[in-house]
Design an enzyme around this catalytic site. Sequence first.
Site, PDB file in Angstrom:
ATOM      1  N   GLY A  10       0.827  -1.206   0.000  1.00 59.87           N
ATOM      2  CA  GLY A  10       0.000   0.000   0.000  1.00 59.87           C
ATOM      3  C   GLY A  10       0.861   1.256   0.000  1.00 59.87           C
ATOM      4  O   GLY A  10       1.957   1.258   0.553  1.00 59.87           O
ATOM      5  N   ARG A  72       0.055  -4.340  -5.023  1.00 60.17           N
ATOM      6  CA  ARG A  72       0.105  -5.542  -4.173  1.00 60.17           C
ATOM      7  C   ARG A  72       0.271  -6.707  -5.142  1.00 60.17           C
ATOM      8  O   ARG A  72      -0.695  -7.198  -5.705  1.00 60.17           O
ATOM      9  CB  ARG A  72      -1.191  -5.679  -3.382  1.00 60.17           C
ATOM     10  CG  ARG A  72      -1.429  -4.530  -2.423  1.00 60.17           C
ATOM     11  CD  ARG A  72      -2.525  -4.855  -1.455  1.00 60.17           C
ATOM     12  NE  ARG A  72      -2.836  -3.717  -0.610  1.00 60.17           N
ATOM     13  CZ  ARG A  72      -2.117  -3.334   0.438  1.00 60.17           C
ATOM     14  NH1 ARG A  72      -1.024  -3.993   0.760  1.00 60.17           N
ATOM     15  NH2 ARG A  72      -2.486  -2.293   1.159  1.00 60.17           N
ATOM     16  N   GLY A 103       5.749  -7.748   4.216  1.00 61.71           N
ATOM     17  CA  GLY A 103       5.745  -8.595   3.018  1.00 61.71           C
ATOM     18  C   GLY A 103       6.917  -8.240   2.112  1.00 61.71           C
ATOM     19  O   GLY A 103       7.650  -9.109   1.627  1.00 61.71           O
ATOM     20  N   THR A 124       5.162   1.274   6.658  1.00 63.22           N
ATOM     21  CA  THR A 124       3.812   0.754   6.767  1.00 63.22           C
ATOM     22  C   THR A 124       3.004   1.668   7.656  1.00 63.22           C
ATOM     23  O   THR A 124       3.405   1.994   8.770  1.00 63.22           O
ATOM     24  CB  THR A 124       3.689  -0.682   7.299  1.00 63.22           C
ATOM     25  OG1 THR A 124       2.322  -0.901   7.647  1.00 63.22           O
ATOM     26  CG2 THR A 124       4.531  -0.959   8.523  1.00 63.22           C
TER      27      THR A 124
HETATM   28  O1  F6P Z   1      -1.321  -1.969   5.029  1.00 60.26           O
HETATM   29  C1  F6P Z   1      -1.841  -0.696   4.874  1.00 60.26           C
HETATM   30  C2  F6P Z   1      -3.342  -0.733   4.710  1.00 60.26           C
HETATM   31  O2  F6P Z   1      -3.788   0.592   4.576  1.00 60.26           O
HETATM   32  C3  F6P Z   1      -4.089  -1.485   5.798  1.00 60.26           C
HETATM   33  O3  F6P Z   1      -4.275  -0.714   6.959  1.00 60.26           O
HETATM   34  C4  F6P Z   1      -5.369  -1.830   5.081  1.00 60.26           C
HETATM   35  O4  F6P Z   1      -5.967  -2.992   5.637  1.00 60.26           O
HETATM   36  C5  F6P Z   1      -4.922  -2.087   3.682  1.00 60.26           C
HETATM   37  O5  F6P Z   1      -3.686  -1.424   3.520  1.00 60.26           O
HETATM   38  C6  F6P Z   1      -5.873  -1.616   2.626  1.00 60.26           C
HETATM   39  O6  F6P Z   1      -5.350  -1.959   1.405  1.00 60.26           O
HETATM   40  P1  F6P Z   1      -5.966  -1.541   0.001  1.00 60.26           P
HETATM   41  O7  F6P Z   1      -5.559  -0.124  -0.260  1.00 60.26           O
HETATM   42  O8  F6P Z   1      -5.352  -2.509  -0.938  1.00 60.26           O
HETATM   43  O9  F6P Z   1      -7.454  -1.670   0.118  1.00 60.26           O
END
Ligand code: F6P
Length: 343
Positions: A10, A72, A103, A124
């Site tokens: 993210g 991701r 990760g 993070t």
């Molecule tokens: O790891 C960071 C984060 O913002 C988490 O807090 C959350 O669960 C996830 O990423 C959301 O991811 P995405 O932007 O892929 O929905």
Amino acid sequence: MRIGVLTAGGDAPGLNAAIRAIGQMAARDGHQLFGIANGWQGLATQFVERELTTSELNGIVGVGGTILGTARYDLDNPPGGRERVLATVAENLDALVAIGGDGTQRISHWLAERGAPVVGVPKTLDNDLIGTDYCIGFDTAISLVAESLDRLYTTAASHHRVMVVETMGRTTGWVAAMGGLAGGADLIVIPEFPYTMDEIIAHLVARRARGYAFSIVVIAEGVNLETLGGRETGEITSEGVRGVRLATRGVGQFLSSRIDSHGGFEVRTTVLGHLQRGGSPTAHDRIWATRVGAAAYDAVAASRFGTIPVVRGGDIELVDLAEVSHGQRRVPRTLYDLCAAFF
Ligand code: F6P
């Protein structure tokens, strides 16, 4: 030297400050910095050479997101992604700086163990990377939570309502706990120290008896619904619930409906969502992202590969990637007790 830089997982405010620091210091020493598009995907699929010039890096210290793009991307599904990354790095780069969370750093460690010249940078928003007190993005996220609680406070008090606020944080409660502490939350519900529904209702009733007609309840997205009397569709691991985005489980809305069905409280829900990830980094994130970025460059320049600069006790230490690759940093009891002292 040809140095590559990528941001994976993210996005988080402060990434550009780190990229800028690496690039400006590399240029100062006569090295080239190449921006890898979209994290590991950019190395596993098609390597596109994009040199980051100092003029491109100018002025991005306060810009949120990542100028490189991120993704991701699962290097193991389909299999063979890691090997392709190893080969691409060997063919095209003398060093790689990988900015990311657990990760990402597990991949960095795997690559480094196979001889790839990799240095990590801790990022993070969830603050759950083990082995470091600081991760890029967390301060901006909790600042947004605190500001949101300030705003919700006035409307909650005016209407005598219970406001339930769901934060990000994956399966740890750092964002909820520290954002809630900074914003004066009246109850913080996190995966590390769960409450039953009865305990939550009893707390709201007790607050009302103490003369507080409103309450602000912060809940982390990763709280196990079963602790609140709901049902999970799969096992919760440090990665989340298998195949399910944590936010889609709607713990904030679930908690609100349970409080509502108890009767006696008017309840509203706010899901802060990606507001916590967007926008400009705070000064704290800009400064520390710059510091860990600069330290990562120093590690590259000194050929200290297989390492990552972390923050411990207010200072930077360069440690082995193994130290951040296994386990998860969780909110300690003492810190949670401090939050709870104000409920
Ligand atoms: O790891 C960071 C984060 O913002 C988490 O807090 C959350 O669960 C996830 O990423 C959301 O991811 P995405 O932007 O892929 O929905």
